[in-house]
Write an enzyme that holds these catalytic residues in place. Structure first.
Site: not given
Ligand code: CO
Ligand code: CO
Ligand code: CO
Length: 347
Positions: A87, A13, A46-47, A135-137, A226, A16
């Site tokens: 998405d 998964c 929605d996506d 981006g970001h870390t 999706d 989680k």
């Molecule tokens: Co989606």
């Molecule tokens: Co899991």
């Molecule tokens: Co998504």
């Protein structure tokens, strides 16, 4: 030495967080700001969010990141990018820009490994024609990687979950079973070829399927989502709720990853078990095998698009998708929902 998937405390998964938890958090939450340019927001499951910029252009916003599901860092990066972009495709949009989101443990993977994750992601963004802007870390006990993505869509051609109509044909563009195969791999129960098929599917962009569907006459695609963490049944439930219909799937027509049916009983990820508990407005016919029921609940990573299509155009659309190499299949249809009827029916 630690493998990349050792930095994730759950196999199969990718996300989680469970549907039930999400419902609890979102309950009664009001929009931060009321604006008539908001075309789609979190309230309709929605996506992605959609915000109208001008009469003929709207912004599609989405974000997705998750823990390693394979040990190869380059492949993990590719899957994370394909999944995050999905998405946007599911809303009928074209992705344009991305920001990387990265979590790394203090004693995490070597810099070369992290660089391979980025390289996999960047190669996938390049394939999609998407510009990485930044981006970001952060530091975190688990490795996490993904992207916030923006895309563009014509406001009149947004595919939401709400448009499915009785009589529509349901088309699915990728086989089910990624969660089950990934979990089986974690416990040494899958073969190399089974994992390879799952990886091929997960690194495949939904761009070709979306572009072909978008080239159909306006109105042919009535709804789209999706298939990701909530599994086929969970995302179909979202479409059914939004469009006040029942989605009926023919289990014998559902495309499956090689080996996933045999692996299903022993390897359903915990996200699949929580999907079973949460998406219970489901009726299952007597001919449906237990393995198939599990595969329909399996949390997918970078899964396919599920289209609800005007019936007269469905056969031609499947032919066009298959001719372009998309493993699409007609897998069911949409019915009117009477009172007391299930959201989703598996026959
Ligand atoms: Co989606
Ligand atoms: Co899991
Ligand atoms: Co998504």
């Amino acid at each position: 030495m630690k493998k990349l998937t050792d930095y994730a405390d759950c196999a199969g998964c990718a996300s989680k967080f469970q549907a039930a938890d999400l419902d609890l958090i979102m309950e009664g939450l009001q929009p931060a700001h009321v604006d008539d340019r908001i075309l789609v927001d979190f309230r309709t499951s929605d996506d992605a969010g959609v915000y109208r910029w001008s009469a003929d252009s709207a912004l599609v916003h989405t974000v997705d990141f998750f823990t390693p599901i394979v040990d190869d860092p380059y492949i993990y990066g590719q899957i994370a990018a394909a999944n995050a972009l999905s998405d946007v495709y599911a809303m009928g949009g074209e992705p344009r820009t991305a920001l990387a989101i990265v979590a790394l443990p203090k004693d995490g993977p070597a810099p070369e490994t992290v660089r391979e994750i980025f390289r996999g992601g960047s190669d996938k963004l390049r394939e999609a024609g998407v510009a990485l802007l930044g981006g970001h870390t952060v530091t975190d006990p688990e490795v996490k990687f993904g992207y916030a993505v923006t895309g563009q869509v014509h406001p009149a051609r947004v595919w939401t979950n709400a448009g499915a109509r009785p009589g529509d044909v349901l088309i699915l563009t990728k086989p089910l079973g990624t969660g089950i195969v990934v979990r089986a791999t974690k416990f040494g129960r899958s073969t190399d070829t089974q994992l390879a098929s799952a990886i091929t599917s997960m690194v495949t962009l939904n761009s070709a399927a979306a572009a072909i569907a978008a080239s159909e006459t306006a109105g042919t695609i009535r709804a789209c989502t999706d298939i990701t963490g909530f599994g086929l049944i969970g995302h179909a439930t979202e479409v059914a709720v939004a469009s006040r219909t029942t989605l009926v799937f023919n289990s014998s027509q559902l495309p499956l990853l090689p080996g996933s049916a045999e692996l299903a009983a022993l390897n359903l990820p915990c996200g699949g078990r929580s999907n079973i508990r949460h998406f219970d407005q489901l009726s299952v016919g007597p001919d449906v095998t237990p393995e198939l029921s599990l595969l329909c609940m399996d949390p997918q990573t970078s899964g396919g698009l599920l289209f609800s299509v005007a019936p007269e155009s469905a056969a031609r659309l499947v032919d066009r998708l298959v001719a372009a190499g998309v493993p699409a299949a007609a897998v069911g249809h949409v019915e009117a929902r009477g009172s007391g009827t299930s959201f989703v029916s598996l026959v």
